[in-house]
Design an enzyme around this catalytic site. Structure first.
Site, short mmCIF file in Angstrom:
data_model
loop_
_atom_site.label_atom_id
_atom_site.label_comp_id
_atom_site.label_asym_id
_atom_site.label_seq_id
_atom_site.Cartn_x
_atom_site.Cartn_y
_atom_site.Cartn_z
N SER A 135 3.25 2.28 3.31
CA SER A 135 3.61 0.92 2.93
C SER A 135 4.88 0.46 3.65
O SER A 135 5.05 -0.73 3.92
CB SER A 135 3.83 0.85 1.41
OG SER A 135 2.63 1.21 0.73
N GLU B 151 -5.37 -0.62 3.88
CA GLU B 151 -4.88 -1.95 4.27
C GLU B 151 -4.00 -2.58 3.20
O GLU B 151 -4.08 -3.78 2.91
CB GLU B 151 -6.06 -2.85 4.67
CG GLU B 151 -6.73 -2.34 5.94
CD GLU B 151 -7.72 -3.30 6.55
OE1 GLU B 151 -7.49 -4.51 6.51
OE2 GLU B 151 -8.74 -2.81 7.06
#
Length: 390
Positions: free
Chosen positions: A143, A374
């Protein structure tokens, strides 16, 4: 009074066009004929069926949104969503690979390459003559993408790249990869650039294939760069624009994962409905029992809500309107719905749902990736809350 609804652009059209119907039916027919018979065989062996993707390329499904002048189908996001949904209803792995090829690698080049670069790479990607990969994540930066360690140093007319990327779809079998590299200071969003690297470039190799819980027929490996020299002409846009480019690419990619989630949820739901009608206990189909019927009602409602969010995001993307919030909402909600739907489908199947003889255990395994890839569900909530609080 300002609300989420009044802040939205007006004019959404949720009717299904003739193109969507045609493309969706083509994807459905292809999945039934060429994917369904091999689903468990590919899953068990973690086989990446590269020839299948060549067939998909011949039908235009590996370049759905690529303009016709570059060998693509020239469609929009609604047709693209239809392709992903119909394939994912049969196999999440194949749906994931089609999504990664279209929206990440091909989509990045389509959005940010110059004309010479487009002419060089898009025709091969659109027809699946070449398979594409896209590299952002690293072993210690998921992240936190701005903390990446892979560097590219300009030496004359070439960038010298060192480092590695993890969890890369098609890392082994791809012919070309769009890779985010650090060209400036660590932690600086303007210190990241996007470079296209072709297979066979000295110093560019792949690591082992990951042994995954689900999505096992979608190849995932590490990319490794050891003094890999790439012509500076392979830079997409300008140096330092890579992070901003990647974030825009991920907006579209999140619609892809939302569509993938929707397909998996629909596949699990349809299997559960069929089984509930056939399976008899206490002298009647289990669908007659409220405990089962209410599960199906919840699943159906959540799937339709997810579909509306996906279509809304696709509509905004087609109109070139801001889509960050809607794409994050669609991805977050649809992926969580996929997990809940698959979980309930296994419950409806009971003991049979826990075996590989029935399809729902694979939907159950595949669905979880949608809440991670994603951008995790937690990251989506950060994106959504930032947009809401602007």
């Amino acid at each position: 009074m300002s609300t989420l609804l009044t802040d939205m652009p007006s004019g959404f059209d949720f009717s299904v066009s003739e193109n969507q119907q045609m493309v969706g039916q083509m994807a459905k027919d292809f999945a039934e004929r060429y994917i369904k018979p091999h689903v468990m065989e590919w899953d068990e062996s973690q086989h990446f069926p590269i020839e299948l993707f060549k067939q998909l390329g011949e039908l235009g499904m590996m370049g759905v949104m690529v303009p016709e002048q570059y060998g693509g189908s020239g469609f929009g996001y609604h047709e693209y969503v239809a392709v992903i949904v119909e394939i994912a209803k049969v196999c999440g792995s194949i749906g994931l690979s089609v999504a990664a090829h279209n929206s990440l690698c091909t989509g990045h080049i389509m959005a940010f390459a110059n004309e010479e670069q487009k002419q060089r790479w898009l025709p091969k990607l659109a027809t699946a003559e070449w398979i594409g990969a896209w590299g952002l994540t690293e072993a210690n930066t998921g992240s936190d993408a701005m903390g990446m360690m892979t560097t590219a140093v300009l030496d004359g007319d070439e960038y010298v790249i060192n480092g590695s990327k993890n969890w890369i779809t098609h890392g082994k079998s791809s012919n070309v990869a769009v890779v985010m590299v650090r060209t400036g200071e660590k932690g600086d969003s303007k210190g990241i650039s996007a470079i296209v690297i072709e297979k066979g470039t000295p110093g560019f190799t792949h690591g082992k294939k990951e042994n995954k819980l689900g999505m096992r027929a979608s190849e995932t490996t590490e990319l490794i760069f050891d003094n890999c020299r790439v012509p500076k002409e392979n830079l997409l846009g300008k140096q330092g624009e890579g992070f901003a480019q990647a974030m825009k690419v991920l907006d579209g990619g999140r619609i892809s994962i939302a569509a993938l989630s929707l397909g998996i949820a629909k596949g699990a739901f349809e299997a559960a409905v069929a089984y509930a009608k056939e399976r008899k206990q206490f002298g009647q189909p289990i669908a007659n029992f409220q405990g089962i019927a209410f599960k199906l009602a919840d699943m159906a409602t959540e799937i339709e809500a997810a579909e509306l969010l996906v279509m809304q995001a696709a509509d905004l993307k087609n109109k070139h309107l801001p889509v960050t919030k809607q794409a994050a909402m669609a991805k977050y909600y649809a992926s969580e719905v996929a997990v809940r739907t698959a979980t309930e489908a296994v419950q409806i199947f009971g003991g049979y749902g826990y075996t590989k003889d029935f399809p729902v255990e694979k939907y159950y395994r595949d669905a979880k990736l949608c809440t991670i890839g994603e951008g995790t569900s937690e990251i989506q909530k950060i994106v959504i809350s930032r947009e809401v609080l602007r």
